[in-house]
Design a protein around this motif. Structure first.
Motif, PDB file in Angstrom:
ATOM      1  N   ILE A   5      15.497 -23.707  32.071  1.00  0.00           N
ATOM      2  CA  ILE A   5      14.071 -24.183  32.581  1.00  0.00           C
ATOM      3  C   ILE A   5      13.157 -23.774  31.668  1.00  0.00           C
ATOM      4  O   ILE A   5      12.322 -24.505  31.407  1.00  0.00           O
ATOM      5  N   VAL A   6      13.118 -22.469  31.230  1.00  0.00           N
ATOM      6  CA  VAL A   6      11.963 -21.918  30.448  1.00  0.00           C
ATOM      7  C   VAL A   6      12.243 -22.612  29.119  1.00  0.00           C
ATOM      8  O   VAL A   6      11.102 -22.922  28.546  1.00  0.00           O
ATOM      9  N   GLY A   7      13.384 -22.698  28.685  1.00  0.00           N
ATOM     10  CA  GLY A   7      13.514 -23.413  27.317  1.00  0.00           C
ATOM     11  C   GLY A   7      13.012 -24.803  27.167  1.00  0.00           C
ATOM     12  O   GLY A   7      12.441 -25.204  26.451  1.00  0.00           O
ATOM     13  N   GLN A   8      13.317 -25.308  28.280  1.00  0.00           N
ATOM     14  CA  GLN A   8      12.738 -26.878  28.544  1.00  0.00           C
ATOM     15  C   GLN A   8      11.390 -27.032  28.532  1.00  0.00           C
ATOM     16  O   GLN A   8      10.673 -27.726  27.803  1.00  0.00           O
ATOM     17  N   VAL A   9      10.789 -26.058  29.186  1.00  0.00           N
ATOM     18  CA  VAL A   9       9.148 -26.230  29.430  1.00  0.00           C
ATOM     19  C   VAL A   9       8.706 -25.644  27.877  1.00  0.00           C
ATOM     20  O   VAL A   9       7.728 -26.230  27.526  1.00  0.00           O
ATOM     21  N   LEU A  10       9.327 -24.646  27.349  1.00  0.00           N
ATOM     22  CA  LEU A  10       8.698 -24.542  25.741  1.00  0.00           C
ATOM     23  C   LEU A  10       8.974 -25.266  25.049  1.00  0.00           C
ATOM     24  O   LEU A  10       8.079 -25.762  24.333  1.00  0.00           O
ATOM     25  N   ALA A  11       9.962 -26.188  25.087  1.00  0.00           N
ATOM     26  CA  ALA A  11      10.339 -27.289  24.342  1.00  0.00           C
ATOM     27  C   ALA A  11       9.263 -28.582  24.440  1.00  0.00           C
ATOM     28  O   ALA A  11       8.389 -29.304  23.622  1.00  0.00           O
ATOM     29  N   LEU A  12       8.710 -28.785  25.980  1.00  0.00           N
ATOM     30  CA  LEU A  12       7.810 -29.573  26.106  1.00  0.00           C
ATOM     31  C   LEU A  12       6.429 -29.239  25.924  1.00  0.00           C
ATOM     32  O   LEU A  12       5.544 -29.857  25.300  1.00  0.00           O
ATOM     33  N   LEU A  13       6.319 -27.904  25.631  1.00  0.00           N
ATOM     34  CA  LEU A  13       5.060 -27.472  25.260  1.00  0.00           C
ATOM     35  C   LEU A  13       4.701 -27.414  23.803  1.00  0.00           C
ATOM     36  O   LEU A  13       3.529 -27.841  23.403  1.00  0.00           O
ATOM     37  N   GLY A  14       5.804 -27.375  23.184  1.00  0.00           N
ATOM     38  CA  GLY A  14       5.701 -27.728  21.721  1.00  0.00           C
ATOM     39  C   GLY A  14       5.316 -29.141  21.422  1.00  0.00           C
ATOM     40  O   GLY A  14       4.749 -29.326  20.602  1.00  0.00           O
ATOM     41  N   ALA A  15       6.061 -29.844  22.158  1.00  0.00           N
ATOM     42  CA  ALA A  15       6.099 -31.451  21.990  1.00  0.00           C
ATOM     43  C   ALA A  15       4.583 -31.783  22.426  1.00  0.00           C
ATOM     44  O   ALA A  15       3.729 -32.600  21.762  1.00  0.00           O
ATOM     45  N   ALA A  16       3.833 -30.994  23.386  1.00  0.00           N
ATOM     46  CA  ALA A  16       2.610 -31.415  23.654  1.00  0.00           C
ATOM     47  C   ALA A  16       1.419 -30.951  22.581  1.00  0.00           C
ATOM     48  O   ALA A  16       0.720 -31.758  22.424  1.00  0.00           O
ATOM     49  N   ILE A  17       1.972 -29.984  21.850  1.00  0.00           N
ATOM     50  CA  ILE A  17       1.091 -29.516  20.937  1.00  0.00           C
ATOM     51  C   ILE A  17       0.957 -30.584  19.774  1.00  0.00           C
ATOM     52  O   ILE A  17       0.010 -30.805  18.989  1.00  0.00           O
ATOM     53  N   PHE A  18       2.267 -30.840  19.570  1.00  0.00           N
ATOM     54  CA  PHE A  18       2.142 -32.137  18.480  1.00  0.00           C
ATOM     55  C   PHE A  18       1.510 -33.277  18.817  1.00  0.00           C
ATOM     56  O   PHE A  18       0.826 -33.701  17.919  1.00  0.00           O
ATOM     57  N   VAL A  19       1.604 -33.644  20.101  1.00  0.00           N
ATOM     58  CA  VAL A  19       0.683 -34.679  20.607  1.00  0.00           C
ATOM     59  C   VAL A  19      -0.721 -34.575  20.321  1.00  0.00           C
ATOM     60  O   VAL A  19      -1.703 -35.248  19.728  1.00  0.00           O
ATOM     61  N   ALA A  20      -1.146 -33.254  20.616  1.00  0.00           N
ATOM     62  CA  ALA A  20      -2.505 -32.827  20.466  1.00  0.00           C
ATOM     63  C   ALA A  20      -3.094 -33.062  19.082  1.00  0.00           C
ATOM     64  O   ALA A  20      -4.087 -33.376  18.644  1.00  0.00           O
ATOM     65  N   ALA A  21      -2.346 -32.578  18.077  1.00  0.00           N
ATOM     66  CA  ALA A  21      -2.410 -32.537  16.589  1.00  0.00           C
ATOM     67  C   ALA A  21      -2.325 -33.844  16.332  1.00  0.00           C
ATOM     68  O   ALA A  21      -3.095 -34.265  15.274  1.00  0.00           O
ATOM     69  N   ALA A  22      -1.548 -34.700  16.790  1.00  0.00           N
ATOM     70  CA  ALA A  22      -1.691 -36.190  16.186  1.00  0.00           C
ATOM     71  C   ALA A  22      -3.009 -36.666  16.925  1.00  0.00           C
ATOM     72  O   ALA A  22      -3.496 -37.418  15.926  1.00  0.00           O
ATOM     73  N   ILE A  23      -3.298 -36.482  17.987  1.00  0.00           N
ATOM     74  CA  ILE A  23      -4.788 -36.932  18.125  1.00  0.00           C
ATOM     75  C   ILE A  23      -5.911 -36.303  17.404  1.00  0.00           C
ATOM     76  O   ILE A  23      -6.746 -37.360  17.123  1.00  0.00           O
ATOM     77  N   GLY A  24      -5.783 -34.893  17.207  1.00  0.00           N
ATOM     78  CA  GLY A  24      -6.749 -34.683  16.307  1.00  0.00           C
ATOM     79  C   GLY A  24      -6.810 -35.066  14.987  1.00  0.00           C
ATOM     80  O   GLY A  24      -7.840 -35.252  14.344  1.00  0.00           O
ATOM     81  N   LEU A  25      -5.652 -35.403  14.546  1.00  0.00           N
ATOM     82  CA  LEU A  25      -5.734 -36.059  13.233  1.00  0.00           C
ATOM     83  C   LEU A  25      -6.380 -37.535  13.026  1.00  0.00           C
ATOM     84  O   LEU A  25      -7.228 -37.684  12.196  1.00  0.00           O
ATOM     85  N   HIS A  26      -6.350 -38.122  14.340  1.00  0.00           N
ATOM     86  CA  HIS A  26      -6.972 -39.303  14.239  1.00  0.00           C
ATOM     87  C   HIS A  26      -8.647 -39.104  14.597  1.00  0.00           C
ATOM     88  O   HIS A  26      -9.338 -39.869  14.184  1.00  0.00           O
ATOM     89  N   ARG A  27      -8.912 -38.081  15.550  1.00  0.00           N
ATOM     90  CA  ARG A  27     -10.424 -38.032  15.921  1.00  0.00           C
ATOM     91  C   ARG A  27     -11.044 -37.211  15.279  1.00  0.00           C
ATOM     92  O   ARG A  27     -12.367 -37.092  15.302  1.00  0.00           O
ATOM     93  N   LEU A  28     -10.607 -36.037  14.406  1.00  0.00           N
ATOM     94  CA  LEU A  28     -11.326 -35.088  13.835  1.00  0.00           C
ATOM     95  C   LEU A  28     -12.111 -35.656  12.803  1.00  0.00           C
ATOM     96  O   LEU A  28     -11.610 -36.422  12.115  1.00  0.00           O
ATOM     97  N   PRO A  29     -13.217 -35.043  12.498  1.00  0.00           N
ATOM     98  CA  PRO A  29     -14.280 -35.674  11.448  1.00  0.00           C
ATOM     99  C   PRO A  29     -14.200 -35.313   9.902  1.00  0.00           C
ATOM    100  O   PRO A  29     -14.260 -36.256   9.059  1.00  0.00           O
TER     101      PRO A  29
END
Length: 112
Positions: A5-29
């Motif tokens: 369960i901890v491993g799956q939570v960590l994997a999801l957290l890593g995926a969420a970081i990638f999603v945030a970075a992808a949004i940042g690539l689109h939105r940062l100036p």
């Protein structure tokens, strides 16, 4: 069961970081702030996903591989981010108008 369960939570957290970075690539100036988003995702996102995978399948060879991958990823992502930012400086990309560059160089900003 708990490690999985901890491993799956960590994997999801890593995926969420990638999603945030992808949004940042689109939105940062400017390229410099986008580089920060990419370097953060490369460092933390990959680390969380690899650590999560190691916890899901906790065997000694997997753990050793995960530790080596995490150390190398953390060491190279920061260097990669700096190289990308330096390439942006050398190719004369402008900073965002909100960025105060005088604090970085200890020199007043140039009008261009």
């Amino acid at each position: 069961m708990t490690l999985e369960i901890v491993g799956q939570v960590l994997a999801l957290l890593g995926a969420a970081i990638f999603v945030a970075a992808a949004i940042g690539l689109h939105r940062l100036p400017d390229p410099y702030t986008r580089t920060s988003a990419v370097a953060t995702a490369a460092g933390l996102g990959v680390t969380f996903i690899v650590a999560g995978a190691a916890l899901i399948a906790p065997h000694l060879p997997n753990t050793v591989k995960a530790i080596i991958a995490i150390v190398l990823q953390l060491a190279t992502s920061a260097v990669g981010g700096m190289v990308i930012a330096r390439a942006a400086v050398l190719s004369r990309h402008r900073f965002s108008t909100d960025t105060v560059t005088g604090e970085i160089t200890d020199q007043p900003e140039r009008e261009s």
